[in-house]
Write a protein that holds these residues in place. Structure first.
Motif, PDB file in Angstrom:
ATOM      1  N   GLY A 148       0.841  -1.191   0.000  1.00 32.27           N
ATOM      2  CA  GLY A 148       0.000   0.000   0.000  1.00 32.27           C
ATOM      3  C   GLY A 148       0.871   1.234   0.000  1.00 32.27           C
ATOM      4  N   PRO A 149       0.275   2.408  -0.084  1.00 34.18           N
ATOM      5  CA  PRO A 149       1.058   3.635  -0.195  1.00 34.18           C
ATOM      6  C   PRO A 149       1.569   4.140   1.134  1.00 34.18           C
ATOM      7  CG  PRO A 149      -1.270   4.151  -0.225  1.00 34.18           C
ATOM      8  CD  PRO A 149      -1.163   2.642  -0.191  1.00 34.18           C
ATOM      9  N   VAL A 150       2.448   5.107   1.072  1.00 30.39           N
ATOM     10  CA  VAL A 150       2.827   5.903   2.234  1.00 30.39           C
ATOM     11  C   VAL A 150       2.149   7.266   2.091  1.00 30.39           C
ATOM     12  CG1 VAL A 150       5.016   4.767   2.707  1.00 30.39           C
ATOM     13  CG2 VAL A 150       4.947   6.677   1.089  1.00 30.39           C
ATOM     14  N   THR A 151       1.848   7.890   3.214  1.00 28.82           N
ATOM     15  CA  THR A 151       1.273   9.233   3.195  1.00 28.82           C
ATOM     16  C   THR A 151       2.374  10.237   3.460  1.00 28.82           C
ATOM     17  OG1 THR A 151      -0.866   8.406   3.969  1.00 28.82           O
ATOM     18  CG2 THR A 151      -0.445  10.766   4.218  1.00 28.82           C
ATOM     19  N   ASP A 152       2.546  11.154   2.537  1.00 28.65           N
ATOM     20  CA  ASP A 152       3.600  12.147   2.666  1.00 28.65           C
ATOM     21  C   ASP A 152       3.195  13.265   3.615  1.00 28.65           C
ATOM     22  OD1 ASP A 152       5.279  10.845   0.820  1.00 28.65           O
ATOM     23  OD2 ASP A 152       4.138  11.697  -0.847  1.00 28.65           O
ATOM     24  N   LEU A 153       4.154  14.106   3.941  1.00 29.02           N
ATOM     25  CA  LEU A 153       3.905  15.189   4.883  1.00 29.02           C
ATOM     26  C   LEU A 153       2.867  16.170   4.373  1.00 29.02           C
ATOM     27  CD1 LEU A 153       7.573  15.872   6.019  1.00 29.02           C
ATOM     28  CD2 LEU A 153       5.787  14.685   7.308  1.00 29.02           C
ATOM     29  N   ASP A 154       2.692  16.271   3.051  1.00 28.99           N
ATOM     30  CA  ASP A 154       1.691  17.193   2.511  1.00 28.99           C
ATOM     31  C   ASP A 154       0.318  16.546   2.385  1.00 28.99           C
ATOM     32  OD1 ASP A 154       1.961  15.513   0.344  1.00 28.99           O
ATOM     33  OD2 ASP A 154       2.617  17.054  -1.060  1.00 28.99           O
ATOM     34  N   GLY A 155       0.185  15.294   2.860  1.00 28.50           N
ATOM     35  CA  GLY A 155      -1.110  14.617   2.856  1.00 28.50           C
ATOM     36  C   GLY A 155      -1.383  13.763   1.645  1.00 28.50           C
ATOM     37  N   SER A 156      -0.559  13.847   0.613  1.00 27.64           N
ATOM     38  CA  SER A 156      -0.762  13.021  -0.571  1.00 27.64           C
ATOM     39  C   SER A 156      -0.139  11.642  -0.378  1.00 27.64           C
ATOM     40  CB  SER A 156      -0.168  13.708  -1.799  1.00 27.64           C
ATOM     41  OG  SER A 156       1.204  13.934  -1.617  1.00 27.64           O
ATOM     42  N   GLU A 157      -0.530  10.700  -1.218  1.00 31.78           N
ATOM     43  CA  GLU A 157      -0.034   9.340  -1.118  1.00 31.78           C
ATOM     44  C   GLU A 157       0.889   9.033  -2.291  1.00 31.78           C
ATOM     45  OE1 GLU A 157      -3.543   6.907  -0.957  1.00 31.78           O
ATOM     46  OE2 GLU A 157      -3.587   6.942   1.240  1.00 31.78           O
ATOM     47  N   ASP A 158       1.930   8.274  -2.015  1.00 28.91           N
ATOM     48  CA  ASP A 158       2.746   7.774  -3.111  1.00 28.91           C
ATOM     49  C   ASP A 158       3.237   6.381  -2.771  1.00 28.91           C
ATOM     50  OD1 ASP A 158       6.062   8.173  -2.679  1.00 28.91           O
ATOM     51  OD2 ASP A 158       4.817   9.362  -1.341  1.00 28.91           O
ATOM     52  N   GLY A 159       3.764   5.708  -3.790  1.00 27.95           N
ATOM     53  CA  GLY A 159       4.159   4.315  -3.647  1.00 27.95           C
ATOM     54  C   GLY A 159       3.187   3.430  -4.394  1.00 27.95           C
ATOM     55  N   TRP A 160       2.887   2.267  -3.817  1.00 24.23           N
ATOM     56  CA  TRP A 160       1.984   1.285  -4.428  1.00 24.23           C
ATOM     57  C   TRP A 160       0.553   1.644  -4.032  1.00 24.23           C
ATOM     58  CZ3 TRP A 160       3.767  -3.027  -7.324  1.00 24.23           C
ATOM     59  CH2 TRP A 160       2.757  -3.904  -7.747  1.00 24.23           C
ATOM     60  N   ILE A 161      -0.196   2.237  -4.964  1.00 23.10           N
ATOM     61  CA  ILE A 161      -1.551   2.697  -4.692  1.00 23.10           C
ATOM     62  C   ILE A 161      -2.530   1.760  -5.411  1.00 23.10           C
ATOM     63  CG2 ILE A 161      -3.158   4.631  -4.866  1.00 23.10           C
ATOM     64  CD1 ILE A 161      -0.717   6.481  -5.037  1.00 23.10           C
ATOM     65  N   PRO A 162      -3.248   0.893  -4.696  1.00 27.00           N
ATOM     66  CA  PRO A 162      -4.183  -0.025  -5.356  1.00 27.00           C
ATOM     67  C   PRO A 162      -5.276   0.731  -6.108  1.00 27.00           C
ATOM     68  CG  PRO A 162      -3.766  -0.704  -3.088  1.00 27.00           C
ATOM     69  CD  PRO A 162      -3.196   0.680  -3.238  1.00 27.00           C
ATOM     70  N   THR A 163      -5.673   0.195  -7.262  1.00 29.64           N
ATOM     71  CA  THR A 163      -6.778   0.742  -8.040  1.00 29.64           C
ATOM     72  C   THR A 163      -7.820  -0.347  -8.253  1.00 29.64           C
ATOM     73  OG1 THR A 163      -5.732   0.116 -10.140  1.00 29.64           O
ATOM     74  CG2 THR A 163      -5.203   2.301  -9.258  1.00 29.64           C
ATOM     75  N   ASP A 164      -8.927  -0.014  -8.918  1.00 30.94           N
ATOM     76  CA  ASP A 164      -9.995  -0.994  -9.100  1.00 30.94           C
ATOM     77  C   ASP A 164      -9.612  -2.118 -10.063  1.00 30.94           C
ATOM     78  OD1 ASP A 164     -10.088   0.398 -11.489  1.00 30.94           O
ATOM     79  OD2 ASP A 164     -12.180   1.056 -11.281  1.00 30.94           O
ATOM     80  N   ASP A 165      -8.518  -1.928 -10.828  1.00 29.33           N
ATOM     81  CA  ASP A 165      -8.102  -2.987 -11.758  1.00 29.33           C
ATOM     82  C   ASP A 165      -6.615  -3.320 -11.659  1.00 29.33           C
ATOM     83  OD1 ASP A 165      -7.102  -0.673 -12.834  1.00 29.33           O
ATOM     84  OD2 ASP A 165      -7.878  -1.000 -14.863  1.00 29.33           O
ATOM     85  N   GLY A 166      -5.937  -2.806 -10.622  1.00 31.93           N
ATOM     86  CA  GLY A 166      -4.505  -3.079 -10.502  1.00 31.93           C
ATOM     87  C   GLY A 166      -3.836  -2.197  -9.480  1.00 31.93           C
ATOM     88  N   ALA A 167      -2.893  -1.387  -9.941  1.00 30.12           N
ATOM     89  CA  ALA A 167      -2.164  -0.509  -9.032  1.00 30.12           C
ATOM     90  C   ALA A 167      -1.542   0.637  -9.809  1.00 30.12           C
ATOM     91  CB  ALA A 167      -1.074  -1.282  -8.294  1.00 30.12           C
ATOM     92  N   PHE A 168      -1.578   1.806  -9.191  1.00 26.53           N
ATOM     93  CA  PHE A 168      -0.928   3.013  -9.689  1.00 26.53           C
ATOM     94  C   PHE A 168       0.352   3.165  -8.880  1.00 26.53           C
ATOM     95  CE2 PHE A 168      -0.178   7.602  -9.626  1.00 26.53           C
ATOM     96  CZ  PHE A 168      -0.619   8.084 -10.849  1.00 26.53           C
ATOM     97  N   VAL A 169       1.502   2.993  -9.506  1.00 28.94           N
ATOM     98  CA  VAL A 169       2.763   2.910  -8.762  1.00 28.94           C
ATOM     99  C   VAL A 169       3.619   4.123  -9.073  1.00 28.94           C
ATOM    100  CG1 VAL A 169       4.769   1.494  -8.234  1.00 28.94           C
ATOM    101  CG2 VAL A 169       2.598   0.403  -8.838  1.00 28.94           C
ATOM    102  N   ALA A 170       3.639   5.061  -8.118  1.00 25.14           N
ATOM    103  CA  ALA A 170       4.334   6.336  -8.279  1.00 25.14           C
ATOM    104  C   ALA A 170       5.138   6.618  -7.025  1.00 25.14           C
ATOM    105  CB  ALA A 170       3.322   7.465  -8.522  1.00 25.14           C
TER     106      ALA A 170
END
Length: 473
Positions: A148-170
């Protein structure tokens, strides 16, 4: 990176953004009884960045990552193995890797079981035999879990972000550690192989070039390779249901676009302009740094940003042309020429933002001067002047408005001081001199002064390091 209008703190649209275990845990625990490490032989748990103290690690450099991932899009379970080919930069009896949120089932160093333990985001490894300085060595880690993702200090998420059909990896700035063990600071750049197995019907997209794709027993395996040095945060293994388009540009660049069908209609007219955008940027900044290019257009607008993943930027929804220009410019400024410290983030975002201004200026829109003037007219209390972009102060601020806009304004001031001829010589020399490497603000200042023949330390101090609204020249 390009922020979404839904997350203005991250950036405006126009400015941003299986391998099973072979080493039982019991063996690793036995190997752990090797006694205390000798003084001066322990790799640091961070690369020394004040904004992200535990990002990266000391004592070694990773030359190449070979990542094997098997992801079930229904259960969201990942089985994985990572092999890192590294070189010790000091004597090592112990070293760290960045990894969070996943269960490690085994570690070997040079194919010999090694002791390991977890400490927050650190995977602490004690090899059976000490490593001498300069020695190449091989680290293999097997691991599994639900990333799963990490939450950055500005509140946004990055890393492995699950989606409804896979993952958004940023991965920017610290998300790489959510899906593979890494020396995850931009100072450590490496080549990569990705072997990604997903359910048949899904596509896995990574960096560089697609070497093979094979389907068997209801699963498809994709093998990608990026041969040019790449910071860990720029790696991706985005998975989804994608429409794929492949072609080669007139300049010989291999393009691979993967677009979620829900975004295809909106994305098509913008992606059609990618070859022209890359050709235009190549004239301004020098030859395109890579053999491949393209885009990953996913359908997850709640992510709130796009990212300049190396060779193939990643978009949370169909991008507009300005965002495409921005993320493409990062292939020179941020990807090929990378940061040595996160405080210099303006060298990424200010440059990519100014590329937007230049594109608009040279394609029938407002001049860069007009854009500058409109921004400069904002009152002193505006968030644009909240902090200096050359050293924002902490990791919470690195994707804020001053970094993007005031960073671009600093470049426009440089253009005015140096003149167009020398200004564009500076940009091309910066991209050429630091290709596949790193750059700092101090180095850029020295380059600008050498090329222009002018003293520019005052200009850079005013626009990058002074608080409040600067006096314009």
């Amino acid at each position: 990176m390009t922020p979404s209008p839904r997350q203005p703190a991250r950036r405006r649209t126009t400015i941003r953004r299986a391998v099973r275990a072979t080493v039982p845990v019991a063996v690793a625990a036995l190997v752990a009884a090797t006694g205390p490490a000798a003084p001066g032989t322990v790799g640091a748990p961070g690369a020394g960045d004040p904004y992200f103290p535990l990002s990266g690690n000391g004592g070694y450099h990773v030359r190449h990552y070979d990542l094997t991932l098997r992801y079930d899009t229904t259960t969201r379970h990942l089985d994985a193995g990572a092999v890192l080919f590294a070189r010790a930069t000091q004597p090592l009896t112990r070293f760290d890797l960045d990894l969070t949120g996943l269960h490690v089932t085994g570690v070997t160093v040079d194919r010999t079981p090694a002791a390991f333990r977890r400490s927050g985001q650190e995977l602490v490894v004690t090899p059976r035999h000490a490593l001498r300085a300069g020695r190449p060595f091989r680290i293999a880690v097997t691991y599994q879990g639900t990333p799963g993702p990490v939450t950055d200090l500005d509140g946004s998420e990055d890393g492995w972000i699950p989606t409804d059909d896979g993952a958004f990896v940023a991965g920017e700035p610290q998300g790489a550690m959510t899906w593979f063990p890494a020396n995850a600071h931009p100072k450590d750049k490496s080549s990569y192989d990705f072997t990604i197995t997903v359910p048949q019907g899904r596509t896995a997209v990574a960096n560089g070039e697609l070497l093979s794709r094979r389907t068997a027993h209801g699963r498809t395996t994709f093998h990608w390779r990026e041969t040019r040095p790449m910071a860990a945060y720029l790696a991706t293994a985005t998975i989804g249901t994608f429409q794929v388009q492949r072609y080669t540009t007139a300049d010989g660049i291999q393009v691979y676009n993967a677009v979620d069908p829900r975004e295809a209609r909106a994305a098509a007219p913008v992606l059609k302009k990618l070859p022209a955008v890359l050709a235009w940027e190549s004239k301004l900044f020098g030859p395109y740094p890579y053999r491949s290019a393209g885009a990953i257009v996913d359908h997850d607008p709640d992510v709130g940003y796009a990212l300049e993943t190396q060779t193939r930027p990643l978009y949370d929804s169909a991008p507009d042309l300005t965002t495409l220009v921005h993320e493409s410019a990062h292939q020179w400024f941020g990807d090929s020429v990378s940061l040595a410290a996160w405080k210099d983030i303006w060298l990424n975002e200010g440059f990519a933002t100014y590329a937007e201004w230049l594109y608009t200026e040279q394609h029938g829109g407002d001049s860069a001067q007009k854009t500058f003037d409109a921004l400069y007219a904002t009152p002193a209390g505006n968030g644009l002047w909240a902090y200096p972009p050359g050293d924002p102060g902490n990791g919470e601020k690195i994707f804020g408005t001053p970094v993007y806009l005031r960073g671009a304004m600093a470049l426009h001031e440089l253009r005015g001081a140096a003149g167009d001829r020398d200004f564009f010589r500076i940009l091309r020399a910066w991209a050429a001199d630091h290709r596949d490497g790193h750059g700092t603000t101090a180095q850029f200042t020295r380059l600008a002064e050498r090329v222009s023949g002018r003293r520019l330390d005052g200009l850079f101090h005013t626009w990058l390091f002074t608080k409040g609204k600067p006096n314009s020249a």
